[in-house]
Design an enzyme around this catalytic site. Structure first.
Site, short mmCIF file in Angstrom:
data_model
loop_
_atom_site.label_atom_id
_atom_site.label_comp_id
_atom_site.label_asym_id
_atom_site.label_seq_id
_atom_site.Cartn_x
_atom_site.Cartn_y
_atom_site.Cartn_z
N HIS A 27 -11.57 -6.80 7.17
CA HIS A 27 -12.16 -6.38 5.92
C HIS A 27 -13.35 -5.44 6.11
CE1 HIS A 27 -10.19 -10.27 5.12
NE2 HIS A 27 -9.88 -9.74 3.96
N GLU A 66 0.83 -1.20 0.00
CA GLU A 66 0.00 0.00 0.00
C GLU A 66 0.87 1.26 0.00
OE1 GLU A 66 -2.37 -3.34 0.70
OE2 GLU A 66 -0.66 -2.68 1.94
#
Length: 712
Positions: free
Chosen positions: A516, A447
């Site tokens: 998530h 990321e």
């Protein structure tokens, strides 16, 4: 500061070099810039020593010397002369900046905190930047270590995109360079950029200056064996050179060879040069507390400046010419210091400017993103089409991306699994096949790398749309995200990186978990310089995503997992030109007695809960929380006298608290009941459906709160 700064005479090395100076270098300019850098450091260091006798407004409050690193950096800078070259540098890189165009007054003025310069007094003076549309652009530095690498890799990738996809021949042979110390090679940014550069064969040079210290920590604690070049010898697609940064002949040869390799299109290179640190880490640091006298003396003996003198005198210039060069530097330093001192102190009245873009025609455009003219040429309307086909949330986002890719060749879409697979939620399905893997592409699993590359791509004039697979996965990119948001402000509108970060999160269809299903949008509402969009339906998703891709500000575009996985957010496609302005709420239903404020997937639960109360409940969908539509909420609450705020983020310090605070301050006398918030308790999102339903607000719990507020 001393009134008459002077360059110290160079002490000759123990033995003069018998080597003829290498051809192809402007050695007089290299000597000049090295002497200037050394003199800048000495003036600033003497300021710190004279702290009690020098007027405070003349102080450099946070000083980093580059003594010992200077000569090799200047040699490197003399080679970075392409019209679209770029550099990611760090706090000890001022010699490099001098060699690519930094003026002496700016070099002094910014550390003094004067108006103008790198940041208009907003940032540490050595956290530099240098916008340049016809030469080396030095990307905005950051105060954190290692964050320069992935933007430098992103700049290298943008070179290939401008050259190959946009057909701009002026980018041929251009390159990017990342400068870092030996300690920085332990950071995630270094390894992420190394992966990017080698897997994509990017035109990028890693320049590692190794002084064997990370403040006080030795190099072998940062890198096994203390030699990153040796450790990377087996890397594919990486040209490596290793040597001394104190020997001008050797340093110039190694750097020249590496730069030639990168410019030839053969892929990235890494040069590690050993250098002495002839100073403490910074002004407040005292290296005598962790280095012995013998170690300090050994470093002094390796000073590159006397070696540069002996390399050039008399082979390249006479003793008299060197003396004249020193005198020239002394004159220029004195004049530059006077000019810097004469600059105004920054105006506190302007301190809030440039957090976000100012589109006034009299305000200069920052370097970064689409130009105003490019954005204006893309048609837009706030009026939705009323005959569009019914689309689910995910398809609406896909269709918007497809259209923007088609009409704007500067749009690029990327992230982990975005290309061949089409995203884990299939939002980008088919886009790579249609537009090619230069425009829609997969990235390595970093990321930090995804966001860092997006930043530099935006600065280069592209429109990057980066995907982070799930909200929780954005955490490793926190530095890059924070630095992106503050970029325009801390460079005083010299740079901006208007990227769009697509970020799914929230509970899924009948399922949740701590990894998530995180929402946590308030973190980005609190971040400086970011817009945050949280659409609850397909039509708003189209309008907000398109608005984000036409905006001069960076945007977090939050895609709710439940809406991606169900038909709850389905709506008619509002048209290829439809935009929703940020900070403009949607009135979902009008009512008389209670205002319910929500956003994203919670809007649907609130609407279902409100149905049984007829026209007594007014429901407002904020659509964006940064900025948020204060006036619509205030007007509604002043009418109804009651307010319930429902959101999915944790209740403590969630964004609902900000809304409640504003209502208490600005609508208190209109309230007939306390403002209430309904949100999850302060625990992670659980997995099992029974547990999930106990945590996330549902229709029944929302109805119960409405009943209580209405006194039903």
């Amino acid at each position: 500061m001393p009134a008459k700064p002077a360059v110290r005479p160079v002490t000759r090395a123990s033995s003069a070099s018998l080597t003829t100076p290498r051809a192809g270098f402007d050695w007089r300019r290299i000597a000049y810039d090295t002497l200037v850098s050394r003199s800048l450091d000495e003036v600033e260091e003497s300021t710190n020593k004279l702290r009690n006798s020098v007027p405070r407004e003349h102080l450099v409050l946070y000083q980093f010397s580059a003594r010992g690193h200077d000569m090799a950096q200047v040699i490197l800078g003399s080679l970075i002369d392409g019209v679209h070259d770029g550099a990611g540098a760090y706090y000890r890189s001022r010699p490099f900046l001098l060699s690519v165009g930094l003026s002496i007054p700016d070099a002094f003025g910014s550390p003094l905190g004067r108006a103008g310069g790198f940041s208009d007094g907003r940032d540490i003076g050595v956290v530099c930047n240098l916008p340049n549309r016809a030469g080396c652009t030095v990307l905005p530095m950051s105060g954190d270590v290692g964050s320069q690498y992935t933007p430098a890799a992103g700049w290298a990738q943008s070179i290939t995109y401008h050259r190959d996809s946009l057909g701009d021949a002026s980018y041929a042979g251009c390159m990017s360079v990342a400068l870092g110390g030996d300690a920085s090679v332990a950071t995630s940014g270094f390894w992420a950029s190394l992966t990017m550069a080698t897997t994509l064969k990017l035109p990028m040079l890693f320049y590692i200056e190794d002084n064997d210290l990370g403040i006080s920590v030795r190099g072998d604690m940062q890198t096994p064996g203390g030699d990153i070049a040796r450790n990377l010898a087996s890397f594919t697609n990486l040209f490596i050179r290793n040597g001394s940064g104190t020997d001008p002949h050797e340093a110039a040869g190694l750097l020249q060879e590496a730069v030639a390799h990168v410019r030839s299109g053969e892929g990235p290179a890494l040069v590690r040069l050993t250098v002495p640190r002839l100073c403490s880490h910074s002004g407040p640091d005292n290296q005598k507390g962790y280095r012995t006298d013998a170690e300090l003396a050994a470093d002094q003996a390796r000073d590159p400046l006397p070696k540069l003198h002996d390399y050039l005198v008399p082979a390249f210039m006479s003793v008299a010419e060197w003396a004249e060069l020193e005198a020239e530097v002394a004159r220029d330093i004195a004049a530059g210091l006077d000019e810097a001192r004469a600059r105004a102190i920054p105006n506190p009245a302007t301190i809030a400017q440039h957090v976000m873009a100012d589109e006034s025609p009299d305000v200069a455009e920052a370097m970064g993103g689409l130009s105003r003219a490019e954005r204006a040429a893309l048609p837009s309307t706030e009026i939705p089409s009323d005959d569009g086909e019914l689309l689910r949330y995910a398809e609406a986002i896909r269709r918007t991306l497809r259209h923007e890719l088609a009409v704007n060749p500067k749009v690029v879409v990327f992230g982990e699994d975005v290309g061949r697979k089409g995203g884990v939620h299939l939002v980008t399905e088919g886009l790579q096949k249609q537009f090619g893997n230069a425009r829609v592409f997969d990235t390595s699993l970093s990321e930090e790398g995804i966001i860092g590359r997006a930043v530099a791509m935006a600065i280069s004039g592209l429109m990057p749309v980066a995907e982070i697979q799930f909200r929780k996965y954005a955490d490793p990119a926190t530095e890059q995200l924070n630095n992106t948001g503050t970029m325009r402000w801390r460079t005083a509108n010299r740079f901006a990186a208007p990227i769009v970060v697509r970020m799914p999160g929230g509970f899924g269809k009948d399922v949740g978990d701590p990894w998530h299903s995180l929402s946590d949008e308030v973190r980005f509402a609190h971040a400086y310089g970011w817009q945050v969009a949280m659409p609850s339906n397909a039509a708003d998703a189209v309008g907000l995503l398109r608005a984000a891709m036409r905006s001069p500000n960076p945007t977090i575009f939050f895609e709710h997992r439940s809406l991606l996985m169900t038909g709850d957010g389905s709506a008619r496609y509002p048209g290829d030109d439809y935009v929703v302005p940020f900070g403009k709420a949607r009135m979902v239903r009008e009512g008389t007695d209670l205002t319910v404020v929500s956003w994203s997937a919670m809007v649907h639960r609130c609407n279902e809960a409100a149905e049984s109360f007829g026209d007594r409940v007014e429901l407002i969908d904020l659509r964006t929380i940064s900025p948020w539509d204060r006036q619509s909420v205030l007007a509604s609450v002043r009418k109804t006298g009651r307010c319930l705020i429902v959101h999915e983020d944790n209740i403590t310090a969630g964004f609902g608290a900000e809304i409640a605070s504003v209502l208490a301050q600005e609508a208190f006398w209109h309230l007939d009941a306390p403002v209430r918030r309904l949100a999850p308790m302060d625990i992670p999102v659980p997995y099992h459906t029974v547990l999930l339903d106990a945590v996330v607000p549902g229709v029944e719990s929302i109805q119960a709160e409405i009943e209580s507020l209405l006194g039903v």
